[in-house]
Design an enzyme around this catalytic site. Sequence first.
Site, PDB file in Angstrom:
ATOM      1  N   THR A 172       0.548  -0.945  -0.220  1.00 48.48           N
ATOM      2  CA  THR A 172      -0.027   0.049  -0.234  1.00 48.48           C
ATOM      3  C   THR A 172       0.901   1.222   0.114  1.00 48.48           C
ATOM      4  O   THR A 172       1.635   1.335   0.289  1.00 48.48           O
ATOM      5  CB  THR A 172      -1.310   0.027   1.396  1.00 48.48           C
ATOM      6  OG1 THR A 172      -1.296   1.173   1.507  1.00 48.48           O
ATOM      7  CG2 THR A 172      -0.243  -0.578   2.176  1.00 48.48           C
TER       8      THR A 172
ATOM      9  N   SER B 267      -1.461   3.356  10.377  1.00 51.35           N
ATOM     10  CA  SER B 267      -1.948   3.121  11.067  1.00 51.35           C
ATOM     11  C   SER B 267      -1.709   1.345  11.621  1.00 51.35           C
ATOM     12  O   SER B 267       0.140   1.237  10.386  1.00 51.35           O
ATOM     13  CB  SER B 267      -3.309   2.156  10.401  1.00 51.35           C
ATOM     14  OG  SER B 267      -3.240   1.722   9.408  1.00 51.35           O
TER      15      SER B 267
ATOM     16  N   TYR C  69      -2.564  -1.636  10.305  1.00 50.40           N
ATOM     17  CA  TYR C  69      -2.756  -2.023   9.321  1.00 50.40           C
ATOM     18  C   TYR C  69      -0.980  -1.582   8.028  1.00 50.40           C
ATOM     19  O   TYR C  69      -0.759  -2.661   7.777  1.00 50.40           O
ATOM     20  CB  TYR C  69      -3.556  -1.626   8.873  1.00 50.40           C
ATOM     21  CG  TYR C  69      -3.947  -2.209   7.079  1.00 50.40           C
ATOM     22  CD1 TYR C  69      -3.877  -3.738   6.404  1.00 50.40           C
ATOM     23  CD2 TYR C  69      -4.197  -1.133   6.670  1.00 50.40           C
ATOM     24  CE1 TYR C  69      -4.003  -3.777   5.241  1.00 50.40           C
ATOM     25  CE2 TYR C  69      -3.348  -0.973   4.898  1.00 50.40           C
ATOM     26  CZ  TYR C  69      -4.070  -2.218   4.249  1.00 50.40           C
ATOM     27  OH  TYR C  69      -4.262  -2.428   2.561  1.00 50.40           O
TER      28      TYR C  69
ATOM     29  N   LYS D  61       2.032  -4.094   6.168  1.00 49.71           N
ATOM     30  CA  LYS D  61       2.428  -4.171   5.090  1.00 49.71           C
ATOM     31  C   LYS D  61       4.078  -3.232   5.125  1.00 49.71           C
ATOM     32  O   LYS D  61       4.468  -3.940   3.809  1.00 49.71           O
ATOM     33  CB  LYS D  61       1.549  -3.475   4.511  1.00 49.71           C
ATOM     34  CG  LYS D  61      -0.090  -3.180   4.296  1.00 49.71           C
ATOM     35  CD  LYS D  61      -0.213  -4.061   3.931  1.00 49.71           C
ATOM     36  CE  LYS D  61      -0.456  -4.910   2.411  1.00 49.71           C
ATOM     37  NZ  LYS D  61      -1.882  -5.368   2.137  1.00 49.71           N
TER      38      LYS D  61
END
Length: 395
Positions: free
Chosen positions: A158, A193, A195, A199
């Site tokens: 991402t 974040s 998340y 990544k």
Amino acid sequence: MSHILILGGDGYLGWPTAMYFSKRGYDVTVVDNYFRRNACTELDVGMLYPVPTLIERAKNWYEHTGKEIKVVIGDLTNPEIMRSLFKGDFEYSWAINNNFSGIPNTVIHYAEQPSAPYSLINYQYANITITNNLLVTNNLIFALRDFSRDTHVVHVGTMGEYGTPNIDIEEGWLEIEHKSRKDRFLFPRQASSLYHTTKIMDTDLMWFGVRMWDLRITDLMQGPVYGLETEDSVIDERLRTIFNYDEIFGTILNRFIVQAIVAYPLTVYGKGGQTRGYLNINDTLQCVHKAAETHAKKGQLRIFNQIMETFSANELAEKVQDIGRKLGYQVKIDHLENPRKEAEEHYYNPTYQGLIEIGVKPHYLTDEILEGMFRVVEKYKDNIRRDVIFKGIKW
Ligand SMILES: NC(=O)c1ccc[n+]([C@@H]2O[C@H](COP(=O)([O-])OP(=O)(O)OC[C@H]3O[C@@H](n4cnc5c(N)ncnc54)[C@H](O)[C@@H]3O)[C@@H](O)[C@H]2O)c1
């Protein structure tokens, strides 16, 4: 026939990807454990329309096209399940014939918990995100080390890994000169974040596998995706991908369109100057396909920034407002107190040429594309639940 394994093949991107490759003559196997659907049920966030099970989808695809997509239902945090995909000693959950398609030439790795708000609900969801995402990636690199170092992995990372630095963002790598010596490093990453932090850790795990075992990996730093119709979903609406519009799993543009249709003021967080790179779901399909066709070299971690254009949250809200009004909706924009910890005004200048250079032809966010999304979402207007649109999960 080239064998492609899609990890997370039931997801928003996974299922359209499976059809896209199947249509182009690849032998496709999809794996999923319904993590995403189960999380939606557990958190009671609803989806725009019901979606058949992965097995039903594959059967339906076969009925329309005569092409088989093999389905394996299994949790990839279990190393034995991951390894079985390379050894062929697993039970198919659905397949026309149960012959092992052979070691995959390409693995597309989508199988992760993909939501920033989910990862910050509380420490338990943070733990689920960390363990799920890192175990799947670690199991994958060890399976490759042990069974097939030549298989090319296309992982979807991402753009959020980079955060919003005050310098231009390069495609994955940065040459640094320090005390008159030079070296090339992964571009500095600073996620906003938990998340997104997983990544970053994925990228580090894969980079380790590339350095140690000469793996070949392409990591696509993708921005938020919008859209729901692809060339294959128009055959039969039961082939459509999942579509979330809630705060946890919905992505910004998809959510704004739903909000506009039910006269829920568009939820811009804070000043709305947050700028990100976006892409149409059809471009995700092109990008992973071109990445698979061109593949990384042995011992290469190839990184592309997978976005087609940038917008601020305010710009997206204004676009949706304009089209919504044209279609007869009363669309208001609300600047809510920002539940996230993020810069609301910042410099943002990413590079994103690499995928274009390997042949991707962007679909830009035109008025026609937006209107097309309104038209599909309108059909399911009665299913929309206002209570799931905003919950205010705080960072
Ligand atoms: N959709 C976006 O806008 C976007 C943007 C940037 C990056 N990404 C990344 O792209 C990938 C796919 O995103 P998506 O939007 O399709 O998400 P998704 O949740 O719809 O798809 C992920 C799929 O993986 C499955 N999965 C998760 N953990 C698993 C496990 N342990 N075993 C087996 N299956 C498992 C889920 O059930 C789900 O079907 C994710 O890695 C995400 O981080 C998505």
